[in-house]
Design a protein around this motif. Structure first.
Motif, PDB file in Angstrom:
ATOM      1  N   ASP A  67       0.834  -1.202   0.000  1.00 55.53           N
ATOM      2  CA  ASP A  67       0.000   0.000   0.000  1.00 55.53           C
ATOM      3  C   ASP A  67       0.871   1.256   0.000  1.00 55.53           C
ATOM      4  O   ASP A  67       1.596   1.518   0.972  1.00 55.53           O
ATOM      5  CB  ASP A  67      -0.898  -0.012   1.242  1.00 55.53           C
ATOM      6  CG  ASP A  67      -1.995   1.038   1.190  1.00 55.53           C
ATOM      7  OD1 ASP A  67      -1.796   2.076   0.524  1.00 55.53           O
ATOM      8  OD2 ASP A  67      -3.049   0.822   1.820  1.00 55.53           O
ATOM      9  N   PRO A  68       0.836   2.070  -1.053  1.00 57.03           N
ATOM     10  CA  PRO A  68       1.679   3.265  -1.104  1.00 57.03           C
ATOM     11  C   PRO A  68       1.310   4.320  -0.071  1.00 57.03           C
ATOM     12  O   PRO A  68       2.054   5.296   0.107  1.00 57.03           O
ATOM     13  CB  PRO A  68       1.451   3.793  -2.529  1.00 57.03           C
ATOM     14  CG  PRO A  68       0.120   3.241  -2.941  1.00 57.03           C
ATOM     15  CD  PRO A  68       0.014   1.900  -2.270  1.00 57.03           C
ATOM     16  N   ARG A  69       0.198   4.123   0.632  1.00 58.27           N
ATOM     17  CA  ARG A  69      -0.163   5.068   1.692  1.00 58.27           C
ATOM     18  C   ARG A  69       0.685   4.867   2.940  1.00 58.27           C
ATOM     19  O   ARG A  69       0.642   5.695   3.858  1.00 58.27           O
ATOM     20  CB  ARG A  69      -1.648   4.934   2.031  1.00 58.27           C
ATOM     21  CG  ARG A  69      -2.582   5.362   0.895  1.00 58.27           C
ATOM     22  CD  ARG A  69      -4.037   5.108   1.253  1.00 58.27           C
ATOM     23  NE  ARG A  69      -4.306   3.671   1.413  1.00 58.27           N
ATOM     24  CZ  ARG A  69      -5.481   3.170   1.768  1.00 58.27           C
ATOM     25  NH1 ARG A  69      -6.506   3.996   2.015  1.00 58.27           N
ATOM     26  NH2 ARG A  69      -5.654   1.868   1.884  1.00 58.27           N
ATOM     27  N   PHE A  70       1.460   3.793   2.975  1.00 57.58           N
ATOM     28  CA  PHE A  70       2.413   3.588   4.062  1.00 57.58           C
ATOM     29  C   PHE A  70       3.805   3.853   3.513  1.00 57.58           C
ATOM     30  O   PHE A  70       4.248   3.203   2.561  1.00 57.58           O
ATOM     31  CB  PHE A  70       2.307   2.168   4.621  1.00 57.58           C
ATOM     32  CG  PHE A  70       1.035   1.930   5.377  1.00 57.58           C
ATOM     33  CD1 PHE A  70       0.898   2.363   6.683  1.00 57.58           C
ATOM     34  CD2 PHE A  70      -0.035   1.303   4.767  1.00 57.58           C
ATOM     35  CE1 PHE A  70      -0.289   2.168   7.378  1.00 57.58           C
ATOM     36  CE2 PHE A  70      -1.226   1.099   5.451  1.00 57.58           C
ATOM     37  CZ  PHE A  70      -1.354   1.532   6.768  1.00 57.58           C
ATOM     38  N   VAL A  71       4.488   4.813   4.092  1.00 57.04           N
ATOM     39  CA  VAL A  71       5.766   5.282   3.565  1.00 57.04           C
ATOM     40  C   VAL A  71       6.896   4.953   4.541  1.00 57.04           C
ATOM     41  O   VAL A  71       6.666   4.735   5.734  1.00 57.04           O
ATOM     42  CB  VAL A  71       5.717   6.793   3.286  1.00 57.04           C
ATOM     43  CG1 VAL A  71       4.688   7.106   2.200  1.00 57.04           C
ATOM     44  CG2 VAL A  71       5.400   7.584   4.560  1.00 57.04           C
ATOM     45  N   ASN A  72       8.114   4.919   4.019  1.00 64.09           N
ATOM     46  CA  ASN A  72       9.280   4.577   4.834  1.00 64.09           C
ATOM     47  C   ASN A  72       9.973   5.796   5.428  1.00 64.09           C
ATOM     48  O   ASN A  72      10.714   5.672   6.398  1.00 64.09           O
ATOM     49  CB  ASN A  72      10.291   3.784   3.995  1.00 64.09           C
ATOM     50  CG  ASN A  72       9.844   2.360   3.732  1.00 64.09           C
ATOM     51  OD1 ASN A  72       8.661   2.059   3.782  1.00 64.09           O
ATOM     52  ND2 ASN A  72      10.785   1.479   3.449  1.00 64.09           N
ATOM     53  N   LEU A 305      11.038  -8.722  11.066  1.00 61.20           N
ATOM     54  CA  LEU A 305      10.233  -7.507  10.959  1.00 61.20           C
ATOM     55  C   LEU A 305      10.741  -6.688   9.776  1.00 61.20           C
ATOM     56  O   LEU A 305      11.892  -6.825   9.365  1.00 61.20           O
ATOM     57  CB  LEU A 305      10.364  -6.638  12.219  1.00 61.20           C
ATOM     58  CG  LEU A 305      10.240  -7.295  13.588  1.00 61.20           C
ATOM     59  CD1 LEU A 305      10.668  -6.302  14.669  1.00 61.20           C
ATOM     60  CD2 LEU A 305       8.825  -7.750  13.832  1.00 61.20           C
ATOM     61  N   THR A 306       9.899  -5.827   9.239  1.00 59.89           N
ATOM     62  CA  THR A 306      10.381  -4.837   8.287  1.00 59.89           C
ATOM     63  C   THR A 306      10.828  -3.601   9.066  1.00 59.89           C
ATOM     64  O   THR A 306      10.635  -3.507  10.280  1.00 59.89           O
ATOM     65  CB  THR A 306       9.285  -4.415   7.304  1.00 59.89           C
ATOM     66  OG1 THR A 306       8.304  -3.627   8.009  1.00 59.89           O
ATOM     67  CG2 THR A 306       8.618  -5.613   6.672  1.00 59.89           C
ATOM     68  N   GLY A 307      11.404  -2.646   8.342  1.00 57.07           N
ATOM     69  CA  GLY A 307      11.657  -1.365   8.972  1.00 57.07           C
ATOM     70  C   GLY A 307      10.342  -0.667   9.282  1.00 57.07           C
ATOM     71  O   GLY A 307       9.289  -1.025   8.757  1.00 57.07           O
ATOM     72  N   LEU A 308      10.403   0.333  10.146  1.00 53.72           N
ATOM     73  CA  LEU A 308       9.201   1.079  10.491  1.00 53.72           C
ATOM     74  C   LEU A 308       8.636   1.800   9.279  1.00 53.72           C
ATOM     75  O   LEU A 308       9.374   2.288   8.433  1.00 53.72           O
ATOM     76  CB  LEU A 308       9.510   2.099  11.586  1.00 53.72           C
ATOM     77  CG  LEU A 308       9.838   1.539  12.972  1.00 53.72           C
ATOM     78  CD1 LEU A 308      10.252   2.672  13.896  1.00 53.72           C
ATOM     79  CD2 LEU A 308       8.664   0.776  13.544  1.00 53.72           C
ATOM     80  N   ARG A 309       7.317   1.838   9.213  1.00 49.49           N
ATOM     81  CA  ARG A 309       6.637   2.603   8.168  1.00 49.49           C
ATOM     82  C   ARG A 309       5.674   3.593   8.827  1.00 49.49           C
ATOM     83  O   ARG A 309       5.360   3.472  10.005  1.00 49.49           O
ATOM     84  CB  ARG A 309       5.896   1.669   7.213  1.00 49.49           C
ATOM     85  CG  ARG A 309       6.865   0.678   6.574  1.00 49.49           C
ATOM     86  CD  ARG A 309       6.341   0.030   5.339  1.00 49.49           C
ATOM     87  NE  ARG A 309       7.391  -0.820   4.768  1.00 49.49           N
ATOM     88  CZ  ARG A 309       7.347  -1.360   3.561  1.00 49.49           C
ATOM     89  NH1 ARG A 309       6.315  -1.147   2.783  1.00 49.49           N
ATOM     90  NH2 ARG A 309       8.338  -2.101   3.110  1.00 49.49           N
ATOM     91  N   TYR A 310       5.221   4.543   8.031  1.00 46.96           N
ATOM     92  CA  TYR A 310       4.379   5.621   8.544  1.00 46.96           C
ATOM     93  C   TYR A 310       3.144   5.746   7.667  1.00 46.96           C
ATOM     94  O   TYR A 310       3.230   5.673   6.437  1.00 46.96           O
ATOM     95  CB  TYR A 310       5.141   6.952   8.540  1.00 46.96           C
ATOM     96  CG  TYR A 310       6.466   6.891   9.249  1.00 46.96           C
ATOM     97  CD1 TYR A 310       6.602   7.317  10.562  1.00 46.96           C
ATOM     98  CD2 TYR A 310       7.593   6.375   8.605  1.00 46.96           C
ATOM     99  CE1 TYR A 310       7.819   7.241  11.212  1.00 46.96           C
ATOM    100  CE2 TYR A 310       8.814   6.294   9.249  1.00 46.96           C
ATOM    101  CZ  TYR A 310       8.929   6.724  10.555  1.00 46.96           C
ATOM    102  OH  TYR A 310      10.128   6.643  11.199  1.00 46.96           O
ATOM    103  N   ALA A 311       2.011   5.949   8.303  1.00 45.15           N
ATOM    104  CA  ALA A 311       0.789   6.187   7.537  1.00 45.15           C
ATOM    105  C   ALA A 311       0.840   7.605   6.981  1.00 45.15           C
ATOM    106  O   ALA A 311       0.965   8.574   7.733  1.00 45.15           O
ATOM    107  CB  ALA A 311      -0.436   6.014   8.427  1.00 45.15           C
ATOM    108  N   ALA A 312       0.768   7.715   5.654  1.00 47.30           N
ATOM    109  CA  ALA A 312       0.802   9.041   5.021  1.00 47.30           C
ATOM    110  C   ALA A 312      -0.547   9.733   5.120  1.00 47.30           C
ATOM    111  O   ALA A 312      -0.655  10.951   4.915  1.00 47.30           O
ATOM    112  CB  ALA A 312       1.222   8.912   3.557  1.00 47.30           C
TER     113      ALA A 312
END
Length: 423
Positions: A67-72, A305-312
């Motif tokens: 989902d591109p709405r979650f960014v790194n 785990l993956t790296g942390l992501r952020y909800a855009a």
């Protein structure tokens, strides 16, 4: 524990599950499995920095990763100033601000258009066709390492003598790290993931200085390697690759190109020795090795785990509203053991076929940040495992399985040593 549908705004993390808790690091399969069965989305703490949303089930993990709405990069969250906890964590582990920037801002933590631009610069080196062309070299390196093992009397540590040397040799040849520097890179890599501030800061500093010196050498005397190619791109068009990005790219490629693959090979050897029926099946049907490697990535892959992501923006996942700017951590190990996706997920089954399209697991991630070197890692694991067990049919652990020592590295599954007897 906070329930899945109740966002927490307090700064008190004491009642939230700690994703870096010792019991989760010691047994991530059962630990994260218990959390997965509580809810697909859970509020948790991550290294004491900030509350985050832990995504635990396959369907939700797969959706978030694609989902591109979650960014790194927290700077990609529009209209908000979101703190980057990774930078704070790095400083707490002894990384200077000058050197930490090479870890905090790389291809793994970038978003389009920067991520697309950076990935395009090296993607040709990791295509399935290019990786296939590397196979004879991977086989030759493997054969040489096995010759060295055969000449060693008594038990040997496969981690140090086999699992690490293969992938670090391959990626260093591809990137362009001189042979004389490769032992240092292996040591720096181990120090960088040690979580020891006394080791991490100096290791990163030495990596950065080594790459800067190598870039200057390749600038004056280019050869056929990625460092020369990237240096040429930088010098011809700085808009495609900035100064810091060039150094960061090389550090990231070497680190990502050997650490996880080395431990995938080691974890897989231990797993197959603990499952002699599956090993016997592979010996009887060697055509199963490619399928087996996928199963081993699912069952005992390095990355938990993956790296942390952020909800855009505000996004609903698993019935939970995740607000713009909030942290998200997809838990790969929980997703890869989800009984909603796999029949008997706890069972190692080298004949397991993926359900639907794709690999059938998220061990290499999914979406735009799918592992750039996945094809190379799979090939190295297949060649290494097949050749090792063919060469040494009586290979056994030199210690009881219960005495194998696992590194206390958050988010990873790594053997400290893998002592075996060859005959």
């Amino acid at each position: 524990m906070t329930t899945a549908g109740t966002p927490t705004t307090t700064g008190d993390l004491s009642e939230l599950p700690d994703m870096m808790a010792p019991e989760l690091i010691a047994d991530p399969y059962r630990g994260y499995g218990r959390l997965r069965e509580q809810a697909p989305v859970l509020r948790a703490s991550f290294m004491g920095v900030s509350p985050t949303w832990m995504i635990t089930r396959y369907e939700e993990v797969h959706a978030v990763l694609g989902d591109p709405r979650f960014v790194n990069n927290p700077a990609s969250v529009p209209g908000r100033q979101v703190a980057n906890p990774v930078e704070k964590v790095m400083k707490s582990y002894g990384l200077s601000e000058q050197d930490a920037r090479y870890m905090a801002k790389n291809i793994l933590s970038s978003d389009p258009p920067d991520h697309s631009r950076l990935r395009k610069l090296v993607s040709r080196a990791f295509t399935v066709r290019r990786v296939g062309e590397l196979r004879p070299r991977v086989e030759a390196i493997t054969s040489g390492l096995l010759d060295g093992l055969a000449a060693s009397p008594g038990p040997v540590d496969l981690t140090g003598r086999f699992c690490y040397p293969l992938p670090i040799t391959v990626i260093c040849e591809l990137v362009g790290i001189p042979e004389a520097d490769r032992p240092d890179w292996r040591d720096w890599g181990r120090d960088l993931v040690s979580m020891d501030p006394a080791r991490m800061g100096p290791a990163l500093h030495e990596m950065v200085q080594n790459v800067k010196a190598l870039i200057e050498i390749r600038r004056s005397a280019p050869v056929d390697d990625l460092v020369s190619a990237l240096t040429r791109v930088h010098d011809e068009d700085g808009d495609k690759l900035a100064d810091d990005e060039l150094v960061t790219f090389v550090v990231t490629l070497v680190m990502a190109g050997h650490e996880t693959t080395a431990h995938l090979i080691g974890n897989s050897i231990a797993a197959l020795l603990a499952h002699p029926d599956q090993l016997a099946l592979l010996r009887e049907h060697p055509e199963l090795w490619p399928t087996a490697v996928h199963e081993l990535v699912r069952w005992c892959g390095t990355a938990l785990l993956t790296g942390l992501r952020y909800a855009a923006e505000d996004v609903e996942v698993g019935g939970v509203l995740i607000k713009a700017g909030e942290l998200v951590s997809p838990v790969l190990v929980a997703a890869n053991y989800d009984p909603r996706q796999y029949t008997a997920p706890d069972r190692l089954d080298v004949t397991r076929q993926p359900a639907g399209h794709g690999e059938g697991h998220v061990g290499f991630g999914h979406g735009a940040h799918y592992c750039l070197g996945a094809a190379l890692a799979r090939q190295e694991a297949e060649v290494a495992l097949h050749a090792l067990f063919d060469r040494f049919p009586r290979l056994e652990l030199a210690v009881p399985e219960s005495e194998l020592e696992w590194q206390p590295v958050p988010g990873s599954r790594r053997l400290e040593r893998l002592p075996v007897t060859l005959d």
